[in-house]
Design a protein around this motif. Structure first.
Motif, mmCIF file in Angstrom:
data_model
loop_
_atom_site.group_PDB
_atom_site.id
_atom_site.type_symbol
_atom_site.label_atom_id
_atom_site.label_comp_id
_atom_site.label_asym_id
_atom_site.label_seq_id
_atom_site.Cartn_x
_atom_site.Cartn_y
_atom_site.Cartn_z
ATOM 1 N N GLU A 191 0.826 -1.203 0.000
ATOM 2 C CA GLU A 191 0.000 0.000 0.000
ATOM 3 C C GLU A 191 0.862 1.256 0.000
ATOM 4 O O GLU A 191 0.536 2.248 -0.677
ATOM 5 N N ARG A 192 1.958 1.252 0.746
ATOM 6 C CA ARG A 192 2.859 2.414 0.761
ATOM 7 C C ARG A 192 3.461 2.640 -0.632
ATOM 8 O O ARG A 192 3.534 3.783 -1.120
ATOM 9 N N ILE A 193 3.892 1.577 -1.245
ATOM 10 C CA ILE A 193 4.466 1.700 -2.591
ATOM 11 C C ILE A 193 3.399 2.175 -3.573
ATOM 12 O O ILE A 193 3.670 2.962 -4.487
ATOM 13 N N PHE A 217 -3.666 15.162 -5.519
ATOM 14 C CA PHE A 217 -3.271 13.859 -4.980
ATOM 15 C C PHE A 217 -4.269 13.391 -3.922
ATOM 16 O O PHE A 217 -4.665 12.223 -3.899
ATOM 17 N N ALA A 218 -4.671 14.313 -3.034
ATOM 18 C CA ALA A 218 -5.601 13.941 -1.966
ATOM 19 C C ALA A 218 -6.917 13.440 -2.549
ATOM 20 O O ALA A 218 -7.505 12.470 -2.050
ATOM 21 N N SER A 219 -7.391 14.079 -3.614
ATOM 22 C CA SER A 219 -8.638 13.657 -4.236
ATOM 23 C C SER A 219 -8.514 12.245 -4.801
ATOM 24 O O SER A 219 -9.398 11.400 -4.620
ATOM 25 N N LEU A 222 -8.103 9.744 -1.909
ATOM 26 C CA LEU A 222 -9.385 9.557 -1.231
ATOM 27 C C LEU A 222 -10.280 8.599 -2.005
ATOM 28 O O LEU A 222 -10.943 7.727 -1.420
ATOM 29 N N SER A 223 -10.289 8.734 -3.311
ATOM 30 C CA SER A 223 -11.110 7.858 -4.140
ATOM 31 C C SER A 223 -10.667 6.410 -4.007
ATOM 32 O O SER A 223 -11.492 5.497 -3.884
ATOM 33 N N ASP A 224 -9.346 6.187 -4.015
ATOM 34 C CA ASP A 224 -8.821 4.817 -3.899
ATOM 35 C C ASP A 224 -9.132 4.215 -2.533
ATOM 36 O O ASP A 224 -9.529 3.047 -2.436
ATOM 37 N N ARG A 235 -15.464 5.934 6.823
ATOM 38 C CA ARG A 235 -15.296 6.807 5.657
ATOM 39 C C ARG A 235 -14.138 7.767 5.900
ATOM 40 O O ARG A 235 -13.890 8.192 7.029
ATOM 41 N N VAL A 236 -13.450 8.095 4.824
ATOM 42 C CA VAL A 236 -12.357 9.066 4.876
ATOM 43 C C VAL A 236 -12.792 10.306 4.098
ATOM 44 O O VAL A 236 -13.260 10.207 2.961
#
Length: 346
Positions: A191-193, A217-219, A222-224, A235-236
């Motif tokens: 996940e980090r990679i 990037f945040a958008s 967040l979707s992923d 939820r995030v």
């Protein structure tokens, strides 16, 4: 005395008879003779057009002629020719002179502007050459920049692809590993990679590999993340300003956001507890502040994880970015605030 002063003047002067046919020259001073190279008897009785030649501007001549016909003063700059045929630039002021009967003479004071014109031409040629050199240099630099930009794009593209391959291999290995610490470790590293791969993908797709838009990037992140959550329980959410940071900060910031969010989802909500994680990032006077907050069980109540190193990783990355971090119980949940300086203008 006035005539003697005009005769001795260093400024070329000429007087023409406005009442005689063709407005002939009736008087010149020595400075005018020195400028033109003619003798007095070669000038008297002739029109000043005798000084004109192939390079004289006909439009300027017509303008002067129209003013003289109207009996009006006129100022002009004209290319004339000396007796030996050499050209010179003459700046002149032609003034009508009246007596009791009306217009009687035209008086013209002149100045040799040849050197000034030559300097202007030299400067124009020099400026043209400088502009040519600057344009050529700019073209070379633009070509070099395009080449380097293409290379950076290619590097980011290859890095992104390699990270995706590594992440996929680790996920495949995790699925074939029995449940336990080893499987969790492989899953976490994959996940980090994946987060780093997303950052590189965005650098490549933006067309500007020198900057990284944190909001974009945040958008995407967040979707992923939300795609893999049960929205009825967890939820995030994110409120991230579109802060453009240097490309060198892309990987550390992506890793920070991923690690803090993943840790909150992993430890704040044990036993399928419902909850929410919020990510915020805002510009501050000295840089930016990134906060991750959850409404889970809090730091003290979170189950111990001797094998985990998420918090250590986060603190190491913050130090790398020359930032500061504060962990706190939010009552309920956990609140993490990170202040990061942004040294480069964005």
């Amino acid at each position: 005395m006035l005539v003697d002063a005009f005769a001795r003047s260093p400024s070329p002067m000429v007087i023409t008879d406005a009442r005689a046919p063709d407005n002939p020259i009736t008087w010149v001073n020595d400075a005018f003779l020195g400028l033109t190279g003619f003798a007095t008897d070669e000038l008297l009785g002739r029109n000043c057009r005798m000084l004109q030649g192939p390079g004289t501007d006909p439009a300027e001549v017509a303008r002067i002629h129209a003013a003289i016909e109207a009996g009006e003063p006129v100022t002009a700059e004209l290319l004339n020719y000396r007796k030996d045929g050499t050209p010179y630039w003459s700046a002149m002021t032609v003034t009508p002179v009246h007596d009791e009967a009306g217009l009687a003479y035209f008086y013209a004071a002149q100045a040799d502007m040849t050197h000034t014109r030559e300097r202007e031409v030299t400067m124009r040629v020099t400026n043209d050459e400088l502009e040519r050199l600057v344009a050529a240099r700019t073209h070379d630099l633009s070509a070099a920049l395009e080449q380097k930009t293409a290379l950076l794009h290619e590097v980011d593209h290859r890095v992104k692809n390699n990270l995706q391959v590594i992440s996929s291999l680790m996920l495949l290995k995790a699925r074939r590993t029995p449940e336990g610490e080893a499987r969790d470790a492989l899953q976490g590293m994959a996940e980090r990679i994946g987060a780093l791969s997303t950052a590189h993908r965005m650098l490549y797709s933006e067309g500007d590999c020198t900057h990284f838009n944190l909001g974009d990037f945040a958008s995407e992140f967040l979707s992923d993340v939300n795609a893999g959550l049960d929205h009825e329980k967890q939820r995030v959410e994110a409120e991230v300003e579109p802060i453009a940071v240097a490309a060198a900060m892309a990987a550390p910031l992506a890793l920070l956001i991923h690690e803090l969010t993943a840790n909150a989802l992993r430890h704040a909500f044990p036993n399928a507890r419902e909850g929410r994680v919020s990510i915020t990032a805002r510009r501050t006077q000295s840089g930016m502040q990134l906060t991750i907050r959850d409404d889970g069980v809090g730091l003290a109540a979170a189950p111990p994880n001797p094998a985990g190193f998420g918090r250590n990783l986060v603190e190491m990355v913050v130090r790398q970015l020359r930032g500061t971090i504060a962990w706190a119980d939010a009552g309920p949940g956990t609140y993490v605030a990170i202040d990061i300086p942004l040294l480069s203008p964005t």
